[in-house]
Motif scaffolding. Structure first.
Motif, short mmCIF file in Angstrom:
data_model
loop_
_atom_site.label_atom_id
_atom_site.label_comp_id
_atom_site.label_asym_id
_atom_site.label_seq_id
_atom_site.Cartn_x
_atom_site.Cartn_y
_atom_site.Cartn_z
N ARG A 140 0.84 -1.21 0.00
CA ARG A 140 0.00 0.00 0.00
C ARG A 140 0.87 1.25 0.00
N TRP A 141 1.95 1.25 0.77
CA TRP A 141 2.83 2.43 0.81
C TRP A 141 3.48 2.67 -0.55
N LEU A 142 3.91 1.60 -1.20
CA LEU A 142 4.50 1.76 -2.53
C LEU A 142 3.46 2.24 -3.54
N SER A 143 2.24 1.74 -3.43
CA SER A 143 1.18 2.19 -4.33
C SER A 143 0.92 3.68 -4.15
N LEU A 144 0.93 4.14 -2.90
CA LEU A 144 0.75 5.57 -2.65
C LEU A 144 1.93 6.37 -3.18
N GLU A 145 3.12 5.86 -3.03
CA GLU A 145 4.32 6.56 -3.49
C GLU A 145 4.29 6.74 -5.00
N PHE A 146 3.73 5.76 -5.72
CA PHE A 146 3.72 5.81 -7.18
C PHE A 146 2.32 6.01 -7.74
N ALA A 147 1.47 6.63 -6.95
CA ALA A 147 0.09 6.87 -7.38
C ALA A 147 0.02 7.71 -8.65
N SER A 148 1.02 8.55 -8.87
CA SER A 148 1.02 9.41 -10.05
C SER A 148 1.64 8.74 -11.28
N CYS A 149 2.03 7.49 -11.15
CA CYS A 149 2.65 6.76 -12.27
C CYS A 149 1.68 5.68 -12.75
N PRO A 150 0.89 5.95 -13.78
CA PRO A 150 -0.16 5.00 -14.20
C PRO A 150 0.38 3.68 -14.74
N ASN A 151 1.64 3.63 -15.13
CA ASN A 151 2.17 2.38 -15.67
C ASN A 151 2.78 1.48 -14.59
N VAL A 152 2.70 1.89 -13.32
CA VAL A 152 3.24 1.09 -12.22
C VAL A 152 2.09 0.45 -11.45
N GLN A 153 2.16 -0.87 -11.32
CA GLN A 153 1.17 -1.60 -10.53
C GLN A 153 1.90 -2.43 -9.48
N VAL A 154 1.49 -2.27 -8.22
CA VAL A 154 2.12 -2.96 -7.11
C VAL A 154 1.28 -4.16 -6.70
N LEU A 155 1.91 -5.31 -6.61
CA LEU A 155 1.26 -6.54 -6.17
C LEU A 155 1.94 -7.02 -4.89
N PHE A 156 1.31 -7.93 -4.19
CA PHE A 156 2.00 -8.56 -3.06
C PHE A 156 1.74 -10.06 -3.09
N GLN A 157 2.75 -10.80 -2.60
CA GLN A 157 2.69 -12.25 -2.65
C GLN A 157 3.39 -12.83 -1.43
N ALA A 158 2.70 -13.67 -0.69
CA ALA A 158 3.33 -14.36 0.43
C ALA A 158 4.40 -15.32 -0.09
N ASP A 159 5.57 -15.28 0.55
CA ASP A 159 6.68 -16.13 0.14
C ASP A 159 7.43 -16.60 1.38
N ASP A 160 7.09 -17.79 1.85
CA ASP A 160 7.74 -18.35 3.04
C ASP A 160 8.81 -19.37 2.68
N CYS A 161 9.16 -19.44 1.42
CA CYS A 161 10.18 -20.38 0.97
C CYS A 161 11.57 -19.90 1.43
N PRO A 162 12.40 -20.80 1.93
CA PRO A 162 13.76 -20.39 2.32
C PRO A 162 14.53 -19.84 1.12
N VAL A 163 15.58 -19.11 1.39
CA VAL A 163 16.42 -18.54 0.34
C VAL A 163 17.70 -19.36 0.24
N ASP A 164 17.97 -19.83 -0.97
CA ASP A 164 19.21 -20.55 -1.25
C ASP A 164 19.54 -20.30 -2.71
N TYR A 165 20.45 -19.36 -2.94
CA TYR A 165 20.75 -18.96 -4.31
C TYR A 165 21.44 -20.07 -5.11
N GLN A 166 21.93 -21.11 -4.45
CA GLN A 166 22.63 -22.18 -5.14
C GLN A 166 21.71 -23.34 -5.50
N SER A 167 20.47 -23.29 -5.04
CA SER A 167 19.55 -24.40 -5.25
C SER A 167 18.58 -24.11 -6.38
N GLU A 168 18.61 -24.93 -7.43
CA GLU A 168 17.68 -24.76 -8.53
C GLU A 168 16.25 -25.02 -8.07
#
Length: 371
Positions: free
Chosen positions: A53-81
């Motif tokens: 919501r804060w990002l949407s407000l920050e870019f409210a004047s930019c019609p080509n920007v759409q902010v989405l949100f997605q839950a992501d509880d997956c661990p981070v491992d940059y070496q794992s495909e």
């Protein structure tokens, strides 16, 4: 003319700051459509919905920007495909939900950007990877909100500020308590801003205007209107939000909810000038209600409500309770009131400054220093 059709920016935005804004601005300028995905984990204390919501407000004047949100509880491992596939599928489904099947460019400042772009079969566009334009990181913001405050985007500052509102009937010590609390916390929050009772300032102005016509006029001769209270409530909100913009702690001497009660005091129950502003209150952390008992009424020439102090104290209790606000009645001596107030404020500040993260979260290093 835009370089890319559909662009993508991802991140935790925990919290959104000037570096994030720069990344999105660059991406928006080079994309016909830009999607920003806020990835939030259950292990983080700041809801992803708020960040989006804060990002949407920050870019409210930019019609080509759409902010989405997605839950992501997956661990981070940059070496794992396998882990990468799990993350990418979450992003793909978030985009699919808004009808997007193909990304042309992924904009990042991170070293993992090329992996993400390859997974999405898109081009990777690197934006200020060394953070030279805006030397700020989410880690820095989470470590010390006070220091990082100017770098956090304005809507996030409004949402993250700790707001303590002091209210009470006439001549019950609200201004005294507000000023003492501000001085108490000034060493910790040097940029704390003054949020005075604008209704009192407006009273001075109205009386000056009346005395310019009739020098013998007194406060009892003032005529109030619903428009007066609408103006007072709106301005009170503005003063409070200006203070939140400059400091993560706001201690306000009244607010627009109190203005509603003052309007009732002077105009009766059928006047609703302050209602709209009071219906748009920013998030509150705590109301401190000053007790009328044990405080002598001081007539400074602008007060005439000694007879109604007890009733107004009850009005405040009813209004705060019915609205579901967190509030504490501060009573006793000034020292007792300060002890009660600082005791609970200290706990709130401690709670509000804690940002939890999952065990796999990394810290961003800027210019050789961990921030």
């Amino acid at each position: 003319m835009s370089t890319y059709g559909t662009g993508l920016v991802i991140g935790k935005f925990y919290p959104p700051h000037a570096g994030h804004r720069h990344l999105i601005e660059v991406a928006a300028a080079e994309s016909e459509r830009l999607f920003v995905i806020v990835l939030g984990s259950r292990f983080e204390s700041l809801p992803m919905e708020d960040r989006a919501r804060w990002l949407s407000l920050e870019f409210a004047s930019c019609p080509n920007v759409q902010v989405l949100f997605q839950a992501d509880d997956c661990p981070v491992d940059y070496q794992s495909e396998e882990i990468w596939k799990a993350h990418v599928e979450l992003m793909r489904l978030a985009l699919k939900g808004v009808g997007v099947g193909q990304i042309d460019a992924v904009f990042t400042s991170e070293m993992y950007g090329h992996q993400l772009a390859d997974a999405l079969k898109a081009q990777h566009v690197v934006v200020d990877p060394e953070r030279r334009v805006y030397p700020v990181s989410g880690t820095m913001c989470r470590d010390d909100l006070n220091v990082a405050w100017p770098h956090i985007v304005e809507p996030a500052r409004q949402g993250l500020a700790t707001r303590i509102i002091v209210v009470g009937a006439e001549s019950t010590g609200t201004t005294t308590l507000t000023r003492s609390l501000m001085e108490h916390y000034r060493s910790q929050f040097p940029t704390i801003g003054d949020v005075p009772e604008y209704g009192r300032l407006r009273t001075y102005d109205k009386l000056d205007e009346l005395r310019s016509l009739n020098p013998d006029s007194g406060v009892e001769d003032l005529v109030w209107t619903a428009d007066d209270f609408s103006h007072i409530a709106t301005r009170q909100n503005e003063l409070e939000n200006a203070a939140a913009s400059q400091c993560p702690l706001v201690i306000a001497d009244t607010d627009s909810l109190a203005t509603v009660l003052w309007e009732r005091r002077y105009m009766g129950v059928g006047s609703f000038g302050a209602a709209e502003a009071a219906g748009n209150l920013p998030r509150r952390d705590l109301y401190l209600l000053t007790d009328h008992e044990g405080v002598d009424f001081e007539d400074d020439g602008f007060r005439d409500g000694e007879h109604i102090r007890a009733d107004m104290t009850e009005w405040f209790k009813d209004a705060l309770a019915s609205a579901g606000h967190s509030w504490v009645l501060v009573t006793g001596s000034h020292e007792c009131r300060m002890a009660t107030a600082t005791g609970i404020i200290d706990l709130i500040l401690e709670q509000r400054s804690e940002f939890t993260s999952p065990p796999w979260a990394t810290r961003t290093v800027l210019t050789g220093a961990v921030v």
